[in-house]
Each structure stands twice: as structure tokens, then as C-alpha cells.
Design a protein around this motif. Structure first.
Motif, PDB file in Angstrom:
ATOM      1  N   ARG A   1      15.519  11.079 -20.600  1.00  0.00           N
ATOM      2  CA  ARG A   1      15.336  12.304 -20.076  1.00  0.00           C
ATOM      3  C   ARG A   1      15.008  13.036 -20.159  1.00  0.00           C
ATOM      4  O   ARG A   1      15.099  13.483 -21.360  1.00  0.00           O
TER       5      ARG A   1
ATOM      6  N   LEU B   1       5.706   7.658 -19.550  1.00  0.00           N
ATOM      7  CA  LEU B   1       6.315   8.427 -18.607  1.00  0.00           C
ATOM      8  C   LEU B   1       6.551   7.571 -16.992  1.00  0.00           C
ATOM      9  O   LEU B   1       5.919   6.720 -16.388  1.00  0.00           O
ATOM     10  N   SER B   2       7.674   7.750 -16.533  1.00  0.00           N
ATOM     11  CA  SER B   2       8.242   7.153 -14.970  1.00  0.00           C
ATOM     12  C   SER B   2       9.056   8.260 -14.552  1.00  0.00           C
ATOM     13  O   SER B   2       9.422   8.883 -15.107  1.00  0.00           O
ATOM     14  N   ASN B   3       8.883   8.046 -12.681  1.00  0.00           N
ATOM     15  CA  ASN B   3       9.661   9.204 -11.883  1.00  0.00           C
ATOM     16  C   ASN B   3       9.610  10.742 -12.926  1.00  0.00           C
ATOM     17  O   ASN B   3      10.765  11.419 -12.832  1.00  0.00           O
ATOM     18  N   TYR B   4       7.951  10.530 -12.289  1.00  0.00           N
ATOM     19  CA  TYR B   4       7.248  12.166 -13.240  1.00  0.00           C
ATOM     20  C   TYR B   4       7.522  12.929 -12.455  1.00  0.00           C
ATOM     21  O   TYR B   4       6.942  13.257 -11.174  1.00  0.00           O
ATOM     22  N   ASN B   5       7.927  14.732 -11.929  1.00  0.00           N
ATOM     23  CA  ASN B   5       8.242  15.289 -11.282  1.00  0.00           C
ATOM     24  C   ASN B   5       7.513  16.583 -11.993  1.00  0.00           C
ATOM     25  O   ASN B   5       8.496  17.304 -12.883  1.00  0.00           O
ATOM     26  N   ARG B   6       6.897  17.703 -11.175  1.00  0.00           N
ATOM     27  CA  ARG B   6       6.691  18.628 -11.999  1.00  0.00           C
ATOM     28  C   ARG B   6       7.709  19.984 -11.380  1.00  0.00           C
ATOM     29  O   ARG B   6       7.209  19.617  -9.269  1.00  0.00           O
TER      30      ARG B   6
ATOM     31  N   TYR C   1       7.038  16.618 -24.771  1.00  0.00           N
ATOM     32  CA  TYR C   1       8.147  17.298 -23.466  1.00  0.00           C
ATOM     33  C   TYR C   1       9.870  17.067 -24.104  1.00  0.00           C
ATOM     34  O   TYR C   1       9.756  16.318 -24.822  1.00  0.00           O
TER      35      TYR C   1
ATOM     36  N   VAL D   1      10.204  19.586 -15.856  1.00  0.00           N
ATOM     37  CA  VAL D   1       9.850  18.766 -15.331  1.00  0.00           C
ATOM     38  C   VAL D   1      11.121  18.018 -14.940  1.00  0.00           C
ATOM     39  O   VAL D   1      11.556  17.961 -15.811  1.00  0.00           O
TER      40      VAL D   1
ATOM     41  N   GLY E   1      11.894  13.089 -15.307  1.00  0.00           N
ATOM     42  CA  GLY E   1      11.553  12.228 -15.133  1.00  0.00           C
ATOM     43  C   GLY E   1      11.865  11.706 -16.924  1.00  0.00           C
ATOM     44  O   GLY E   1      12.835  12.158 -17.499  1.00  0.00           O
TER      45      GLY E   1
ATOM     46  N   GLU F   1       7.734  20.153 -19.956  1.00  0.00           N
ATOM     47  CA  GLU F   1       6.654  19.909 -20.292  1.00  0.00           C
ATOM     48  C   GLU F   1       5.350  21.273 -21.214  1.00  0.00           C
ATOM     49  O   GLU F   1       5.852  22.424 -20.584  1.00  0.00           O
TER      50      GLU F   1
ATOM     51  N   ALA G   1      10.733   9.870 -20.139  1.00  0.00           N
ATOM     52  CA  ALA G   1      10.049   9.189 -21.041  1.00  0.00           C
ATOM     53  C   ALA G   1      10.350   7.895 -22.609  1.00  0.00           C
ATOM     54  O   ALA G   1      11.420   8.245 -22.741  1.00  0.00           O
TER      55      ALA G   1
END
Length: 106
Positions: free
Chosen positions: A71, A99-104, A84, A36, A38, A75, A40
Motif C-alpha cells: 500500500r 501502480l494500481s487503484n491509484y488516487n491522489r 512512493y 495518495v 493505491g 508521492e 505498488a
């Protein structure tokens, strides 16, 4: 300011003079770790910190303060909890983060 725990560097073997980082998920008690990206933000008690755990869910000597941003790289799940990854073999309990700017990435 976003921070990242820097853990391991290795020199690129191609003769170029630069360094690369390698992220490896090590098997432990976490199930199905995924990559991931993003940020935290630690959401705990003002003035206090949360502990950083290793992949076997053993405590490390590292703590992250309430309100700081880190950063995330991975996950994973264990016993119904989400963790995380903030560095190589360094994980934080997801119940204490926003979380912000979260991408899997699968």
C-alpha cells in the motif's frame, strides 16, 4: 496479498480503547509530497529486492522483494525521480513499481 509497513501507532487520547496511526510528511529533500492511496507492485528482477529509503534519501535496512505488493500513502519528487511512501519515513523508487487503484488527494 497487499502488505503495508506498519511503523508508528499512538493511542487515541479520547479515552476510547483503540489505536490510530498518524501519517506525517517530514520535510527532507523531497519536493511537495502529496497524499495518495493505491497499491505498488514491485517490478524489479525476479529473486531480487529494492531498497527502502528515508525522507532524506538515505538507505534504510529494509528491502521489498520483486513481485510483492504494498500500500502506498504518499508521492514525492526529487531530482526528476518519483518516490512512493510505504510507511512513516519509508519511501521506494517509483521506477521499480507498477501502480494500481491509484488516487491522489490534495
Amino acid at each position: 496479498m497487499v502488505k503495508q509497513l506498519i511503523t508508528t501507532f499512538q493511542k487515541n487520547g479520547g479515552g476510547d480503547d483503540f489505536w490510530t496511526t498518524t501519517l506525517k510528511f517530514q520535510t527532507g529533500r523531497f519536493t511537495n509530497p502529496i497524499s495518495v492511496a493505491g497499491v505498488a507492485k514491485i517490478n524489479y528482477i525476479p529473486g531480487y529486492s529494492i531498497r527502502v529509503w528515508d525522507q532524506d534519501q538515505k538507505p534504510t535496512d529494509n528491502f521489498l522483494k520483486h513481485g510483492t505488493e504494498w500500500r502506498i500513502l504518499g508521492e514525492a519528487h526529487s531530482d526528476g525521480k518519483t518516490y512512493y511512501q510505504v510507511g512513516l519515513n519509508q519511501w521506494i523508487d517509483g521506477q521499480y513499481v507498477q501502480l494500481s487503484n491509484y488516487n491522489r488527494y490534495n
